[in-house]
Write an enzyme that holds these catalytic residues in place. Structure first.
Site, PDB file in Angstrom:
ATOM      1  N   GLN A 246      37.135  37.425  31.711  1.00 40.65           N
ATOM      2  CA  GLN A 246      35.790  37.162  32.200  1.00 40.65           C
ATOM      3  C   GLN A 246      35.006  38.469  32.301  1.00 40.65           C
ATOM      4  O   GLN A 246      34.966  39.112  33.346  1.00 40.65           O
ATOM      5  CB  GLN A 246      35.835  36.453  33.562  1.00 40.65           C
ATOM      6  N   PHE A 247      34.377  38.851  31.193  1.00 42.52           N
ATOM      7  CA  PHE A 247      33.633  40.104  31.152  1.00 42.52           C
ATOM      8  C   PHE A 247      32.477  40.108  32.138  1.00 42.52           C
ATOM      9  O   PHE A 247      32.014  41.156  32.574  1.00 42.52           O
ATOM     10  CB  PHE A 247      33.141  40.415  29.729  1.00 42.52           C
ATOM     11  N   THR A 248      32.014  38.931  32.554  1.00 48.61           N
ATOM     12  CA  THR A 248      30.874  38.856  33.462  1.00 48.61           C
ATOM     13  C   THR A 248      31.182  39.429  34.842  1.00 48.61           C
ATOM     14  O   THR A 248      30.265  39.643  35.628  1.00 48.61           O
ATOM     15  CB  THR A 248      30.363  37.408  33.599  1.00 48.61           C
TER      16      THR A 248
END
Length: 151
Positions: free
Chosen positions: A81-83
């Site tokens: 989850q790069f966010t």
């Protein structure tokens, strides 16, 4: 590196309406990799996720947390989850400047999953870079943010 740890009764991840990872009791790990992360952060984070005492001695009593996911023979669902590195302080659109480039992040994410699998626990994953639907039956609810900066 940032990991959102959620103690779950169950969790699953779908891609294109197909379940690709599913666990029962254990931990759902949402994983963000920073551009500065190295294997040092990966090693520390994997050990911490496996050893944190997040489960009570007796099921359902809600008492003192004395057991780790390893102690209970739990399961792990690991979702990239790069966010988690989205910076929303300025403007109306998040900036992801601190997130690792996809090629770097995917390699470090794979190493993180590999380290977790060395525990012999069931480890399921999402699909790196894909649009995913994650269903989480949070137990408690127990949700923690774990962070380790390079350096």
């Amino acid at each position: 590196m940032r990991v959102i740890i959620q103690r779950v009764k169950s969790s699953q991840v779908q891609v294109n309406d197909r379940i690709i990872g599913k666990i029962g009791c254990g931990l759902n790990l949402l994983v963000g990799i920073a551009g500065t992360d190295t294997e040092t952060e990966i090693d520390w984070m994997a050990r911490k996720c496996l050893e944190l005492r997040l489960f009570p001695d007796s099921a359902g009593d809600g008492g003192r947390w004395d057991k780790s996911v390893q102690d209970i023979g739990g399961e792990l669902l690991v979702v990239s989850q790069f966010t988690l590195y989205g910076d929303c302080r300025k403007g109306r659109r998040p900036s992801f400047d601190r997130s690792a480039a996809p090629e770097t992040a995917e390699k470090l994410y794979a190493k993180f999953v590999e380290k977790l699998r060395q525990s012999d626990l069931k480890v399921e994953t999402g699909l790196f870079g894909a649009m995913m639907q994650v269903s989480i039956d949070n137990d408690g609810p127990v949700t923690l943010v774990l962070e380790r900066e390079a350096g």
